[in-house]
Design a protein around this motif. Structure first.
Motif, PDB file in Angstrom:
ATOM      1  N   TRP A  50       0.798  -1.222   0.000  1.00 26.38           N
ATOM      2  CA  TRP A  50       0.000   0.000   0.000  1.00 26.38           C
ATOM      3  C   TRP A  50       0.833   1.277   0.000  1.00 26.38           C
ATOM      4  O   TRP A  50       0.298   2.374   0.106  1.00 26.38           O
ATOM      5  CB  TRP A  50      -0.983   0.026   1.178  1.00 26.38           C
ATOM      6  N   HIS A  94      -1.606  -6.629   1.642  1.00 27.39           N
ATOM      7  CA  HIS A  94      -2.768  -6.288   2.439  1.00 27.39           C
ATOM      8  C   HIS A  94      -3.995  -6.854   1.730  1.00 27.39           C
ATOM      9  O   HIS A  94      -4.206  -6.592   0.554  1.00 27.39           O
ATOM     10  CB  HIS A  94      -2.872  -4.761   2.474  1.00 27.39           C
ATOM     11  N   TRP A  97      -6.985  -5.370  -0.223  1.00 31.86           N
ATOM     12  CA  TRP A  97      -6.505  -4.391  -1.210  1.00 31.86           C
ATOM     13  C   TRP A  97      -5.778  -5.078  -2.362  1.00 31.86           C
ATOM     14  O   TRP A  97      -5.766  -4.572  -3.479  1.00 31.86           O
ATOM     15  CB  TRP A  97      -5.556  -3.385  -0.540  1.00 31.86           C
ATOM     16  N   ASN A 121      -1.172  -9.073   5.621  1.00 32.25           N
ATOM     17  CA  ASN A 121      -1.916  -8.194   6.524  1.00 32.25           C
ATOM     18  C   ASN A 121      -3.408  -8.334   6.280  1.00 32.25           C
ATOM     19  O   ASN A 121      -3.866  -8.257   5.137  1.00 32.25           O
ATOM     20  CB  ASN A 121      -1.532  -6.734   6.259  1.00 32.25           C
ATOM     21  N   PHE A 125     -10.546  -3.206   9.461  1.00 33.10           N
ATOM     22  CA  PHE A 125     -10.765  -1.815   9.895  1.00 33.10           C
ATOM     23  C   PHE A 125     -11.565  -1.012   8.878  1.00 33.10           C
ATOM     24  O   PHE A 125     -11.835   0.161   9.079  1.00 33.10           O
ATOM     25  CB  PHE A 125      -9.430  -1.123  10.230  1.00 33.10           C
ATOM     26  N   TRP A 173      -3.512  -6.079  12.599  1.00 31.99           N
ATOM     27  CA  TRP A 173      -3.701  -4.784  13.246  1.00 31.99           C
ATOM     28  C   TRP A 173      -5.197  -4.528  13.311  1.00 31.99           C
ATOM     29  O   TRP A 173      -5.886  -4.542  12.291  1.00 31.99           O
ATOM     30  CB  TRP A 173      -3.024  -3.625  12.491  1.00 31.99           C
ATOM     31  N   GLU A 213      -0.113  -6.378  16.250  1.00 31.27           N
ATOM     32  CA  GLU A 213       0.369  -4.993  16.206  1.00 31.27           C
ATOM     33  C   GLU A 213      -0.483  -4.111  17.116  1.00 31.27           C
ATOM     34  O   GLU A 213      -1.703  -4.219  17.122  1.00 31.27           O
ATOM     35  CB  GLU A 213       0.271  -4.496  14.750  1.00 31.27           C
ATOM     36  N   LYS A 215      -1.515  -0.152  18.693  1.00 30.20           N
ATOM     37  CA  LYS A 215      -1.543   1.265  18.316  1.00 30.20           C
ATOM     38  C   LYS A 215      -2.352   2.030  19.350  1.00 30.20           C
ATOM     39  O   LYS A 215      -3.430   1.590  19.742  1.00 30.20           O
ATOM     40  CB  LYS A 215      -2.156   1.392  16.920  1.00 30.20           C
ATOM     41  N   ASP A 248       5.165  -0.893  15.586  1.00 26.82           N
ATOM     42  CA  ASP A 248       5.123   0.109  14.520  1.00 26.82           C
ATOM     43  C   ASP A 248       5.553   1.419  15.178  1.00 26.82           C
ATOM     44  O   ASP A 248       4.954   1.863  16.159  1.00 26.82           O
ATOM     45  CB  ASP A 248       3.695   0.199  13.961  1.00 26.82           C
ATOM     46  N   HIS A 251       3.081   4.152  16.391  1.00 27.10           N
ATOM     47  CA  HIS A 251       1.879   3.776  17.127  1.00 27.10           C
ATOM     48  C   HIS A 251       1.948   4.006  18.639  1.00 27.10           C
ATOM     49  O   HIS A 251       1.220   3.382  19.395  1.00 27.10           O
ATOM     50  CB  HIS A 251       1.552   2.302  16.858  1.00 27.10           C
ATOM     51  N   HIS A 275       7.461  -2.220  12.011  1.00 26.83           N
ATOM     52  CA  HIS A 275       6.996  -1.348  10.932  1.00 26.83           C
ATOM     53  C   HIS A 275       7.736  -0.026  11.090  1.00 26.83           C
ATOM     54  O   HIS A 275       7.537   0.698  12.055  1.00 26.83           O
ATOM     55  CB  HIS A 275       5.479  -1.108  11.041  1.00 26.83           C
ATOM     56  N   ASP A 283       0.419   8.821  14.254  1.00 20.24           N
ATOM     57  CA  ASP A 283       0.759   7.795  13.263  1.00 20.24           C
ATOM     58  C   ASP A 283       0.951   8.487  11.917  1.00 20.24           C
ATOM     59  O   ASP A 283       0.210   8.263  10.968  1.00 20.24           O
ATOM     60  CB  ASP A 283      -0.372   6.760  13.216  1.00 20.24           C
ATOM     61  N   ASP A 323       6.335   0.768   6.962  1.00 15.99           N
ATOM     62  CA  ASP A 323       4.902   1.044   6.908  1.00 15.99           C
ATOM     63  C   ASP A 323       4.746   2.559   6.887  1.00 15.99           C
ATOM     64  O   ASP A 323       4.565   3.195   7.914  1.00 15.99           O
ATOM     65  CB  ASP A 323       4.181   0.433   8.128  1.00 15.99           C
ATOM     66  N   LEU A 424      -4.462   3.272   1.439  1.00 18.40           N
ATOM     67  CA  LEU A 424      -5.148   4.265   2.267  1.00 18.40           C
ATOM     68  C   LEU A 424      -5.470   5.539   1.509  1.00 18.40           C
ATOM     69  O   LEU A 424      -4.723   5.952   0.649  1.00 18.40           O
ATOM     70  CB  LEU A 424      -4.288   4.585   3.477  1.00 18.40           C
TER      71      LEU A 424
HETATM   72  C1  RM4 Z   1      -2.369   0.974  10.401  1.00 16.46           C
HETATM   73  C2  RM4 Z   1      -1.290  -0.005  10.814  1.00 16.46           C
HETATM   74  C3  RM4 Z   1      -1.220  -1.204   9.946  1.00 16.46           C
HETATM   75  C4  RM4 Z   1      -1.376  -0.885   8.498  1.00 16.46           C
HETATM   76  C5  RM4 Z   1      -2.525   0.035   8.243  1.00 16.46           C
HETATM   77  C6  RM4 Z   1      -2.609   0.421   6.786  1.00 16.46           C
HETATM   78  O1  RM4 Z   1      -2.212   2.204  11.057  1.00 16.46           O
HETATM   79  O2  RM4 Z   1      -0.052   0.644  10.837  1.00 16.46           O
HETATM   80  O3  RM4 Z   1       0.009  -1.861  10.118  1.00 16.46           O
HETATM   81  O4  RM4 Z   1      -1.625  -2.095   7.877  1.00 16.46           O
HETATM   82  O5  RM4 Z   1      -2.380   1.200   9.016  1.00 16.46           O
END
Ligand code: RM4
Ligand code: MN
Ligand code: MN
Length: 424
Positions: A50, A94, A97, A121, A125, A173, A213, A215, A248, A251, A275, A283, A323, A424
């Motif tokens: 991504w 991912h 995606w 991944n 979310f 995550w 992971e 955050k 990460d 995070h 990450h 982040d 990341d 994203l």
């Molecule tokens: C998140 C996290 C994950 C990543 C997504 C896109 O904040 O860092 O690792 O897969 O974003």
């Protein structure tokens, strides 16, 4: 597109004389220069699928042109990057995606580009078109068992895709949490999440790892169900020995001492992967080493010391991935910068005089301890990193070659100015 070998050779030829004199100086002044170069050659940093398009924020996204339109083109882009630096030999996918519709074709294409498949991944979310139930109020933590089931099944499906490609790890995550006090029962959210992870864990093939992971916040702003390393550690220690915590860098709450977290997780044998990115506020997913390079060095210092203490292989015993994804730079140039920053921090950590540091600590000589670390951090190791690239057949200056060869312009010509990569 691919970059021909002779172009890399010509580029290197033109920079060789200047490089040689810098490298000679480095080898003469850095005791472990040769062994550092060797370790740098082995060290590979995976690229997330991504990160090949321009990242957006909730306010907008400004595509840069020539963005990869599908998984094949993403693999091609990482192949290009890897040809330029020979340090980006893996891709992290991912789902959904980047669903590998035809796994054997995707596997062959990756191999042609010298790439392996790093961690897979999952994504619970976001809601996808045609998805039956919504993740608005969380996935594995959800109060509704049917939503939890859907999230578990998705993760198991991701493992299946990964197994077909030769990946050996799953990164989970979760954005699960709550936005307001009272919204969640923390304990029930934890228990639901744990039992979901346990089911996913059971579906792991023997040689796989699961990375949990954490955050601190975003998209939930009151509580997060895997909010910090302690919570992640609770899950991973309850899950079993295939479960590890993933750090990460973006995070954490501001000013967290990440190097200390890393050191303790390593001590407990529960650090699984990384990450890399950098941040000033949250982040931010900025280029690794662009904001706090000293922190990156201190983290590597703990990594090297902690891995050596356990006799671990630096290159293969932890998962290393970038990341990062943001609004303004050419993604390939940005990734080249991140990889370079990571290698620089790693090389500096390798040249830390650990014996002298131990003695300084023993003597409670705080000044000396600081001098030792800062000496390593202030040493210019770029000639060592460049030498490692040269020996591996990569470019002495990847960004200069990328620009001279007008690679982005060619990608735009082939793919168009209005392409938008999934992510994203
Ligand atoms: C998140 C996290 C994950 C990543 C997504 C896109 O904040 O860092 O690792 O897969 O974003
Ligand atoms: Mn991440
Ligand atoms: Mn993130």
């Amino acid at each position: 597109m691919q970059i021909e070998k002779y172009k890399i050779e010509n580029h290197n030829e033109s920079l060789l004389k200047a490089h040689r004199s810098k490298f000679e100086y480095s080898s003469a002044t850095i005791e472990k220069a040769e062994s550092i170069v060797k370790k740098l050659t082995d060290f590979q940093v995976a690229i997330p699928s991504w990160a090949l398009g321009t990242g957006g924020t909730r306010f907008g996204r400004f595509s840069g042109g020539g963005e990869p339109r599908n998984l094949e083109e993403k693999i091609e882009d990482i192949g290009l990057l890897h040809a330029l630096n020979k340090s980006s030999g893996a891709i992290s996918l991912h789902i959904p995606w980047d669903i590998p519709e035809n796994p054997s074709h995707i596997k062959a294409l990756a191999a042609q580009n010298g790439l392996q498949f790093d961690a897979m991944n999952s994504n619970t979310f976001q809601d996808q078109p045609n998805q039956q139930l919504s993740y608005k109020f969380g996935s594995l933590q959800n109060v509704n068992a049917a939503v939890r089931r859907q999230a578990i099944d998705h993760n198991i499906e991701v493992i299946r895709y990964g197994a077909e490609l030769g990946s050996t790890s799953l990164t989970v995550w979760l954005s699960d949490g709550s936005c307001f006090p009272g919204q969640l029962n923390f304990r029930e959210a934890f228990q639901n999440t744990l039992s979901g992870l346990q089911e996913i864990y059971k579906a792991l093939p023997d040689n796989w790892k699961i990375f949990v992971e954490y955050k601190a916040f975003e998209p939930n702003f009151y509580s997060t169900t895997v909010g910090d390393w302690g919570q992640s550690y609770l899950y991973t220690s309850k899950l079993g020995n295939k479960a590890y915590t993933l750090v990460d860098l973006g995070h954490h709450l501001p000013n967290a001492n990440i190097e200390q977290i890393v050191s303790l997780l390593l001590m407990e044998g529960k650090l699984g992967g990384f990450h890399f990115n950098d941040s000033k506020y949250g982040d931010d997913d900025l280029t690794a080493g662009s904001i706090k390079p000293y922190q990156l060095f201190l983290i590597f210092n703990e990594l090297v010391e902690g891995m050596d203490a356990k006799g671990m292989n630096h290159a293969t015993d932890l998962g290393w991935m970038i990341d990062a994804s943001h609004n303004v730079k050419d993604p390939l140039e940005d990734l080249a910068q991140s990889v370079e920053a990571i290698l620089i921090a790693y090389a500096q950590a390798l040249l830390t005089d650990s014996k002298a540091l131990r003695q300084a600590r023993q003597d409670n000589d705080v000044v000396k301890a600081q001098e030792i670390l800062q000496h390593a951090f202030r040493t210019d190791v770029r000639p060592l990193v460049a030498e490692a690239r040269l020996r591996a057949g990569a470019a002495l200056d990847p960004i200069a070659l990328f620009r001279n060869e007008k690679i982005r312009e060619q990608l735009i010509k082939n793919r168009g100015t209005k392409t938008v990569a999934t992510g994203l």
